[in-house]
Design an enzyme around this catalytic site. Structure first.
Site, PDB file in Angstrom:
ATOM      1  N   GLY A  59      -0.564  -0.901  -1.920  1.00 13.64           N
ATOM      2  CA  GLY A  59      -1.444  -0.241  -0.961  1.00 13.64           C
ATOM      3  C   GLY A  59      -0.801   0.071   0.368  1.00 13.64           C
ATOM      4  O   GLY A  59      -1.409   0.743   1.205  1.00 13.64           O
ATOM      5  N   HIS A  60       0.424  -0.409   0.601  1.00 11.49           N
ATOM      6  CA  HIS A  60       1.074  -0.152   1.887  1.00 11.49           C
ATOM      7  C   HIS A  60       2.110   0.936   1.708  1.00 11.49           C
ATOM      8  O   HIS A  60       3.282   0.672   1.478  1.00 11.49           O
ATOM      9  CB  HIS A  60       1.702  -1.442   2.437  1.00 11.49           C
ATOM     10  CG  HIS A  60       1.919  -1.399   3.916  1.00 11.49           C
ATOM     11  ND1 HIS A  60       3.154  -1.219   4.477  1.00 11.49           N
ATOM     12  CD2 HIS A  60       1.047  -1.489   4.950  1.00 11.49           C
ATOM     13  CE1 HIS A  60       3.046  -1.221   5.791  1.00 11.49           C
ATOM     14  NE2 HIS A  60       1.774  -1.381   6.110  1.00 11.49           N
ATOM     15  N   PHE A  61       1.620   2.142   1.743  1.00 15.13           N
ATOM     16  CA  PHE A  61       2.415   3.357   1.573  1.00 15.13           C
ATOM     17  C   PHE A  61       3.029   3.443   0.175  1.00 15.13           C
ATOM     18  O   PHE A  61       4.249   3.347   0.019  1.00 15.13           O
ATOM     19  CB  PHE A  61       3.498   3.493   2.637  1.00 15.13           C
ATOM     20  CG  PHE A  61       3.039   3.224   4.042  1.00 15.13           C
ATOM     21  CD1 PHE A  61       1.806   3.670   4.496  1.00 15.13           C
ATOM     22  CD2 PHE A  61       3.829   2.523   4.924  1.00 15.13           C
ATOM     23  CE1 PHE A  61       1.376   3.435   5.793  1.00 15.13           C
ATOM     24  CE2 PHE A  61       3.425   2.282   6.228  1.00 15.13           C
ATOM     25  CZ  PHE A  61       2.202   2.740   6.663  1.00 15.13           C
ATOM     26  N   VAL A  66       6.776   0.111   2.262  1.00 13.45           N
ATOM     27  CA  VAL A  66       7.313  -0.589   3.424  1.00 13.45           C
ATOM     28  C   VAL A  66       6.597  -1.936   3.529  1.00 13.45           C
ATOM     29  O   VAL A  66       5.376  -1.998   3.412  1.00 13.45           O
ATOM     30  CB  VAL A  66       7.073   0.234   4.715  1.00 13.45           C
ATOM     31  CG1 VAL A  66       7.529  -0.538   5.940  1.00 13.45           C
ATOM     32  CG2 VAL A  66       7.771   1.577   4.649  1.00 13.45           C
TER      33      VAL A  66
END
Length: 156
Positions: A59-61, A66
């Site tokens: 879910g983080h890019f 990242v």
């Protein structure tokens, strides 16, 4: 038969087996794979091998994964907790080490899948069961993050 992971023969190295014995964190929140250069009540270097399978990358890019900066701070704090636990020989059955504060945090470069994070953490001040630390998260020779933080031992 020894349950120690191979390679942690030196008194300055802490393998994953000992990390798991010293701090309560477990997957998916364990952010230290091993430690090196342990100097009691002075300093330690935590190591985290970042893989694309880390749950936060979903879910983080997702198109450009990242590692979240707050997790870099948490990884440094876990490294500091290993240093505290070993230096004070904390009995994990009746005590825990709690994060108290984070100051002067700076994020300088992204951490990506495949990176190996080296986290030199040094004691700035130690009074009783409270430690104040300064730490960095390094990838190669680049500083990815840096922070001052504190933690304390509490009865559970």
């Amino acid at each position: 038969m020894s349950r120690k992971a191979p390679g942690a023969e030196s008194p300055t190295e802490i393998d994953i087996t000992e990390v798991l014995a010293r701090i309560p964190h477990r997957f998916p929140f364990l952010l230290v794979d091993r430690c090196e250069e342990y100097k009691p009540s002075e300093s330690i270097v935590g190591i985290k091998c970042v893989t694309v399978n880390e749950p936060f990358f979903q879910g983080h890019f997702p198109d450009y994964p990242v590692m979240p900066g707050v997790l870099l701070i948490e990884a440094m704090a876990q490294t500091g907790a290993v240093l505290m636990s070993k230096s004070l020989d904390v009995d994990t059955a009746g005590k825990a080490i709690f994060f108290m504060s984070a100051d002067n945090c700076r994020f300088r470069a992204p951490v990506r899948p495949g990176d190996v994070i080296r986290m030199p953490v040094r004691v700035v001040r130690h009074r009783g069961d409270v430690f104040k630390f300064a730490g960095q998260a390094m990838v190669g020779d680049k500083v990815a993050a840096e922070c001052e933080f504190a933690a304390m031992v509490v009865e559970t």
